[in-house]
Design a protein around this motif. Structure first.
Motif, mmCIF file in Angstrom:
data_model
loop_
_atom_site.group_PDB
_atom_site.id
_atom_site.type_symbol
_atom_site.label_atom_id
_atom_site.label_comp_id
_atom_site.label_asym_id
_atom_site.label_seq_id
_atom_site.Cartn_x
_atom_site.Cartn_y
_atom_site.Cartn_z
ATOM 1 N N LYS A 62 46.657 43.010 35.467
ATOM 2 C CA LYS A 62 47.178 42.472 36.726
ATOM 3 C C LYS A 62 46.040 42.354 37.727
ATOM 4 O O LYS A 62 44.939 42.878 37.535
ATOM 5 N N ASP A 63 46.332 41.684 38.804
ATOM 6 C CA ASP A 63 45.338 41.520 39.867
ATOM 7 C C ASP A 63 46.063 41.697 41.190
ATOM 8 O O ASP A 63 47.300 41.706 41.239
ATOM 9 N N CYS A 64 45.322 41.848 42.266
ATOM 10 C CA CYS A 64 45.988 42.028 43.556
ATOM 11 C C CYS A 64 45.156 41.425 44.683
ATOM 12 O O CYS A 64 43.971 41.159 44.526
ATOM 13 N N LEU B 31 44.712 42.034 48.959
ATOM 14 C CA LEU B 31 45.057 42.936 50.053
ATOM 15 C C LEU B 31 44.913 42.172 51.362
ATOM 16 O O LEU B 31 43.928 41.480 51.571
ATOM 17 N N ASP C 149 50.865 54.328 54.987
ATOM 18 C CA ASP C 149 50.035 53.243 54.442
ATOM 19 C C ASP C 149 48.806 52.991 55.313
ATOM 20 O O ASP C 149 47.807 52.457 54.849
ATOM 21 N N ALA D 197 47.763 47.794 55.386
ATOM 22 C CA ALA D 197 47.541 46.647 54.509
ATOM 23 C C ALA D 197 48.810 46.284 53.761
ATOM 24 O O ALA D 197 49.675 47.124 53.519
ATOM 25 N N GLN D 198 48.893 45.025 53.430
ATOM 26 C CA GLN D 198 49.962 44.541 52.565
ATOM 27 C C GLN D 198 49.289 44.176 51.240
ATOM 28 O O GLN D 198 48.233 43.546 51.243
ATOM 29 N N ILE D 199 49.877 44.596 50.150
ATOM 30 C CA ILE D 199 49.267 44.297 48.849
ATOM 31 C C ILE D 199 50.200 43.388 48.057
ATOM 32 O O ILE D 199 51.404 43.646 47.975
ATOM 33 N N VAL D 200 49.637 42.309 47.550
ATOM 34 C CA VAL D 200 50.405 41.404 46.690
ATOM 35 C C VAL D 200 49.827 41.539 45.282
ATOM 36 O O VAL D 200 48.626 41.338 45.074
ATOM 37 N N VAL D 201 50.689 41.906 44.344
ATOM 38 C CA VAL D 201 50.260 42.135 42.965
ATOM 39 C C VAL D 201 50.776 40.992 42.105
ATOM 40 O O VAL D 201 51.939 40.591 42.242
ATOM 41 N N TYR E 251 43.181 47.434 41.504
ATOM 42 C CA TYR E 251 44.601 47.624 41.200
ATOM 43 C C TYR E 251 44.789 48.671 40.094
ATOM 44 O O TYR E 251 45.592 49.588 40.235
ATOM 45 N N ASP F 175 44.548 51.690 43.040
ATOM 46 C CA ASP F 175 45.946 51.582 43.480
ATOM 47 C C ASP F 175 46.876 52.367 42.550
ATOM 48 O O ASP F 175 47.906 52.898 42.983
ATOM 49 N N ARG G 271 48.545 55.711 43.347
ATOM 50 C CA ARG G 271 49.796 55.811 44.104
ATOM 51 C C ARG G 271 50.997 55.574 43.203
ATOM 52 O O ARG G 271 52.101 55.987 43.495
ATOM 53 N N ARG G 272 50.784 54.847 42.099
ATOM 54 C CA ARG G 272 51.918 54.480 41.241
ATOM 55 C C ARG G 272 52.122 55.457 40.095
ATOM 56 O O ARG G 272 53.251 55.767 39.724
#
Lengths: 225, 411
Positions: free
Chosen positions: A12-14, A16, A41, A128-132, A159, A163, A166-167
């Motif tokens: 995957k990629d992201c 920010l 956040d 920040a807003q992250i789009v994955v 990611y 990142d 956090r997941r």
């Protein structure tokens, strides 16, 4: 030896995007209040977000709070203390926040002038807003991932290796979580990945270290086997 | 294919990133609205962003509002006030501003009301969000101005219109104002394929040097900027004089757009010429507004580029110079701080003395100029090309269309 499971790894990629919170601090007291009341956040962003921000090579300080203490309030002592905080050692952002506030309180107790010092450039609290998003890259075994890693964009490394904390906090990163499926050779690579310290290096160097870990362990395993 | 051209300079990765981000946006209608199709940085960037977005499958279009001389008088005053100039705008002009936007809202209603995303650029069309009324998409106000210290009465008036948007975008965090919606930070960018930045042949650079009587065999420093007191051209001359004692063959180029439409610009140009005196090694060049290739050649001709601003928005002339592989000595203000990294891409300075010191340091070490110039170009490639700006716009759009959550997982 446990059997290996054939589970593909989808890359995957992201991206920010930085968002201003509108909160600013000109003094150490204001910084303390801002950190104490900031969204989680925002704390995360100021410790990790710098890795994907415009920056040059290695940063002088690894988190934004330390950098502002040095360049905004010109207090090297607290800057250094804040800089050595390693966010990976914390199981929650609230604990991390609590230690930062504690260090600030200590410094306010020992240096009275910091109650009155005022920076010319304020500290800007951000988040920040992250789009994955998925990519068309998918690998079936560690050998294929070893070939792919040097070609991955820095944002993809962010990611899967940063990142991910956090997941999948128990695994540490997505690569290690996936390598569990590959028995002894997966364990060897996981052990190497666990030794990589991603906090103090740019993402391009992190990518090199990841690629090196995969290449070394797969080669060693091949020779040993 | 335009995207293929950009892949040559920005890298395949950057373009692949754009394609992936754009997937959920394919077929969506995006409309950008500003107040001019020609001239100015906003029009310049939209001319590139629109075709790039279309190539990614987005139904992007660009609308321009129109007004009379009083409307532009009002919006020029707003622009200056947002940059901090204390001035009062007559009520009569504000009524013209509102009426002009009402008329434009009527004309653009069929385009704007059903659009998925609408980007309103700068204060000129800001009231459209309120005047369009019922709208189906997300509206974003994009502020290109350094609004860090706006003249409060004018900001108070404009704020109502800005607040009617669903989000706003500022170039730097320090420009953001208190607003009741998310405020995204997206730095501006340069277009590597524009006349101002495209690669030039050695012969055309030499030809430009010859045209202006500059000797390319001797060291050249240049500041390319409007003749504006905030750009401190007289301070640059002072720095040059201090450095010239140690670098006797030094030449200085101060080049800027024509000042004929800007009374203050003419005054500063005259002051600059007076400060230059009869020094044949100082070249004060007032160029035509469309002399992009000349500007490009002058930046490439320089060994070191100066941007000694005492106040600066983002400082795209710094980005342009860095893209050409030049270390920059820049004023320690605004967006220059984001670009000029001491000892890496140049030096930040606060006085003519500091500027001259760094000039001497660099001009005596050609290898440093080369190394820092290379780093500067790579820094721009990674962070300040139009492809990065488009990526952030796409991320913003995906975010807005998914409810602006902190984390958005696609596919």
């Amino acid at each position: 030896m446990p059997a290996e499971k054939l589970v593909p790894f989808s890359v995957k990629d992201c991206a920010l995007l930085t968002i201003a919170t509108g909160r600013r601090a000109y003094t150490l007291g204001e910084l303390r209040a801002g950190i104490a009341g900031a969204e989680r956040d925002s704390i995360y962003f100021h410790f990790w977000g710098g890795l994907l921000q415009p920056r040059f090579e290695e940063r002088e300080f690894n988190n934004d709070f330390a950098a502002w203490m040095r360049h905004g309030l010109h207090d090297s002592r607290l800057a250094e203390k804040l800089a050595v905080i390693d966010p990976r050692e914390y199981t929650s952002l609230d604990l991390l926040r609590s230690d930062v506030v504690e260090l600030i309180d200590e410094r306010l107790d020992e240096a009275e002038y910091l109650h009155f010092s005022r920076a010319v450039q304020p500290f800007e609290f951000m988040r920040a807003q992250i789009v994955v998003f998925g990519t068309d890259k998918c690998v079936a075994c560690p050998e294929e991932l070893a070939v792919l890693i040097p070609q991955l964009p820095a944002s993809s490394i962010f990611y899967h290796f940063i990142d991910a904390r956090r997941r999948v906090p128990e695994a540490g990163d997505d690569f290690s979580a996936w390598l569990v499926n590959f028995g002894a050779r997966g364990d060897r690579i996981r052990a190497r990945l666990a030794q990589i310290d991603p906090y103090f290096i740019p993402l391009s160097v992190l990518r090199q270290q990841l690629a090196g870990a995969f290449a070394d362990e797969l080669e060693n395993g091949h020779v040993a086997g | 294919m335009l995207l293929d051209d950009y892949a040559q300079v920005a890298g395949e990765d950057a373009i692949e990133h754009l394609r992936q981000l754009a997937r959920p946006l394919v077929g969506k209608r995006f409309v950008h609205v500003n107040s001019t199709r020609i001239g100015g940085g906003v029009a310049e960037i939209l001319r590139k962003l629109i075709p790039l977005a279309r190539e990614l499958g987005i139904d992007a279009q660009w609308e321009v509002i129109t007004g009379d001389a009083e409307f532009y008088e009002c919006t020029k005053a707003m622009h200056n006030a947002l940059q901090g100039t204390p001035l009062r705008i007559a009520d009569r002009l504000l009524r013209v501003y509102e009426e002009t936007n009402r008329t434009n809202a009527e004309q653009l209603r069929d385009v704007l009301a059903p659009a998925d995303m609408v980007f309103i650029h700068d204060p000129q069309p800001a009231p459209l969000a309120e005047y369009i009324g019922k709208r189906s998409g997300h509206w974003v106000w994009r502020c290109h101005i350094d609004a860090s210290h706006p003249h409060r009465p004018v900001w108070k008036y404009l704020r109502r219109y800005v607040a009617a948007h669903d989000a706003s975008v500022f170039s730097l965090a320090s420009f953001a104002q208190a607003l009741p919606h998310p405020e995204y930070i997206i730095p501006p960018s340069i277009d590597p394929l524009s006349d101002k930045n495209i690669a030039l042949s050695e012969s055309s650079i030499r030809e430009t040097a010859k045209r202006f009587g500059i000797d390319p065999a001797r060291p050249v420093v240049a500041q390319v900027s409007r003749f504006d007191r905030f750009k401190d051209p007289v301070g640059v001359i002072a720095a040059y004089r201090l450095a010239k004692d140690y670098v006797p063959h030094l030449q200085l180029v101060l080049a800027g757009g024509s000042a004929t439409d800007d009374p203050e610009g003419e005054v500063v140009l005259a002051e600059t010429r007076a400060a230059a005196g009869d020094d044949a090694d100082i070249h004060v060049l007032a160029l035509a507004p469309d002399a992009h290739r000349t500007i490009n050649a002058l930046q490439r001709l320089a060994d070191v580029v100066i941007q000694k601003s005492t106040r600066e928005g983002f400082g795209l002339t710094v980005t342009e110079a860095m893209w050409k592989g030049k270390p920059v000595i820049g004023g320690d203000v605004g967006g220059i701080r984001l670009q000029v990294i001491d000892h890496h891409t140049g030096f930040r300075v606060s006085s003519p003395e500091g500027t001259s010191l760094r000039l001497r340091y660099l001009l005596h070490q050609p290898r440093k100029i080369q190394t820092m110039g290379w780093k500067a170009r790579e820094f721009v490639r990674e962070n300040f090309l139009v492809t990065r700006q488009l990526r952030e716009y796409l991320t913003l759009c995906v975010g807005m269309l998914h409810g602006a959550a902190e984390r958005i997982e696609l596919g």
